[in-house]
Write a protein that holds these residues in place. Structure first.
Motif, PDB file in Angstrom:
ATOM      1  N   SER A 182       0.818  -1.210   0.000  1.00  0.00           N
ATOM      2  CA  SER A 182       0.000   0.000   0.000  1.00  0.00           C
ATOM      3  C   SER A 182       0.857   1.268   0.000  1.00  0.00           C
ATOM      4  N   GLY A 183       0.706   2.041  -1.057  1.00  0.00           N
ATOM      5  CA  GLY A 183       1.314   3.356  -1.105  1.00  0.00           C
ATOM      6  C   GLY A 183       2.817   3.399  -1.223  1.00  0.00           C
ATOM      7  N   ARG A 184       3.490   2.237  -1.413  1.00  0.00           N
ATOM      8  CA  ARG A 184       4.940   2.273  -1.502  1.00  0.00           C
ATOM      9  C   ARG A 184       5.398   3.010  -2.753  1.00  0.00           C
ATOM     10  N   VAL A 185       4.733   2.738  -3.854  1.00  0.00           N
ATOM     11  CA  VAL A 185       5.048   3.415  -5.109  1.00  0.00           C
ATOM     12  C   VAL A 185       3.783   4.098  -5.593  1.00  0.00           C
ATOM     13  N   ALA A 186       3.866   5.409  -5.798  1.00  0.00           N
ATOM     14  CA  ALA A 186       2.694   6.155  -6.256  1.00  0.00           C
ATOM     15  C   ALA A 186       2.537   5.938  -7.756  1.00  0.00           C
ATOM     16  N   ILE A 187       1.836   4.863  -8.125  1.00  0.00           N
ATOM     17  CA  ILE A 187       1.701   4.506  -9.532  1.00  0.00           C
ATOM     18  C   ILE A 187       0.965   5.592 -10.297  1.00  0.00           C
ATOM     19  N   ALA A 188       0.005   6.235  -9.634  1.00  0.00           N
ATOM     20  CA  ALA A 188      -0.808   7.230 -10.332  1.00  0.00           C
ATOM     21  C   ALA A 188      -0.043   8.527 -10.609  1.00  0.00           C
ATOM     22  N   GLU A 189       1.073   8.739  -9.912  1.00  0.00           N
ATOM     23  CA  GLU A 189       1.827   9.975 -10.114  1.00  0.00           C
ATOM     24  C   GLU A 189       2.603   9.930 -11.428  1.00  0.00           C
ATOM     25  N   LYS A 190       2.589  11.035 -12.118  1.00  0.00           N
ATOM     26  CA  LYS A 190       3.303  11.113 -13.395  1.00  0.00           C
ATOM     27  C   LYS A 190       4.780  11.404 -13.143  1.00  0.00           C
ATOM     28  N   PRO A 191       5.647  10.985 -14.064  1.00  0.00           N
ATOM     29  CA  PRO A 191       7.087  11.227 -13.879  1.00  0.00           C
ATOM     30  C   PRO A 191       7.426  12.711 -13.877  1.00  0.00           C
ATOM     31  N   ASP A 192       8.483  13.051 -13.140  1.00  0.00           N
ATOM     32  CA  ASP A 192       8.899  14.451 -13.034  1.00  0.00           C
ATOM     33  C   ASP A 192       9.264  15.050 -14.384  1.00  0.00           C
ATOM     34  N   ALA A 193       9.703  14.211 -15.328  1.00  0.00           N
ATOM     35  CA  ALA A 193      10.110  14.731 -16.640  1.00  0.00           C
ATOM     36  C   ALA A 193       8.969  15.455 -17.337  1.00  0.00           C
TER      37      ALA A 193
END
Length: 271
Positions: A182-193
């Motif tokens: 749970s919540g380890r990797v924010a899959i929904a977040e877009k890459p900083d690039a």
């Protein structure tokens, strides 16, 4: 920082992007090398290769030979925390094309209009999320294999014959996987690039669809909800068993007190 050069400017160039989930975390602080990006850390390896390191335990190696990959992973090993016995891997061919738009043909190579670091970072981000999802899917599936006999036993008999220790172990495994996933990797977040290159939104969206990231996250969340519900049920059963034992102890003590009282009354009448 001046913009780094592309990996290659030759049409028809093909490179391999190889993502490996190597551990729970990677310490990227003070990593030596020519940095192409700070978050995630991307460094140049050799003349044409790029290594992208994600702190949640994934390394994406682009344009490296097998020998260079082995050498880089040996160099990375001391920085890996919680090394995995079995690494999840994902590989894709990235090819340079003369088209004006990036293309993601089903089952084929990723076709890029140029091999700029920003485009490669977008690909690395999607691959990294995919291998972490694959690992988490396998972890949750393993918990389901343990939970299924327990739920079947409850469905068939309305109770379980498992000991308190066995149920606590099952509860611990369920909670551990839930915590890890749970919540380890924010899959929904877009890459900083994408903040600096909003024109790459379409490339990211196509890759996200190709690897079915959203669908896999939704399915994983549903399974995690079942794991959480099972853990709650286990906790309730354990509490109920404990309460029943306490009630039995109280009843036995009361019965013993009643027996002692009657004995004392009978003894007093005898005198």
């Amino acid at each position: 920082m001046t913009k780094p050069e592309f990996i290659s400017a030759d049409l028809g160039t093909r490179v391999t992007a190889h993502a490996l989930h190597v551990g729970d975390r990677i310490n990227t602080m003070g990593f030596e090398g020519e940095a192409l990006s700070a978050v995630p850390l991307a460094i140049r390896v050799g003349k044409t290769g790029i290594a992208v390191l994600f702190r949640y335990g994934v390394a994406v190696l682009i344009g490296l030979s097998p020998q260079d990959e082995r050498g880089f992973l040996e160099r990375l090993a001391p920085r890996i925390g919680g090394k995995l016995g079995r690494s999840e891997e994902e590989t894709v061919i990235v090819a340079l094309t003369g088209e004006t738009e990036d293309q993601i043909p089903a089952g084929g190579p990723v076709l890029l209009r140029d091999m700029s670091p920003e485009r490669l970072l977008v690909i690395a981000d999607v691959l990294a999320k995919s291998v972490v999802l694959a690992h988490d899917e396998r972890e949750v599936a393993r918990v389901f294999e343990v939970i299924e006999p327990f739920t079947k036993e409850l469905a068939d008999h309305g109770r379980t014959r498992r000991s308190r220790k066995a149920m606590l172990k099952l509860l611990g495994n369920a909670l551990l996987v839930q915590h890890r996933v749970s919540g380890r990797v924010a899959i929904a977040e877009k890459p900083d690039a994408l903040w600096e290159r909003p024109d790459l939104e379409r490339l990211y969206a196509r890759l996200e669809d190709e690897y079915e990231l959203k669908e896999r996250v939704d399915a994983l969340n549903r399974k995690l909800a079942v794991v959480a519900e099972t853990a709650s049920t286990l906790a309730d059963i354990i509490d109920t068993r404990r309460s029943l034992r306490l009630e039995l102890v109280v009843i036995v003590l009361i019965a013993f007190e009643v027996v002692i009282t009657f004995y004392q009354i009978y003894a007093a009448k005898g005198h």
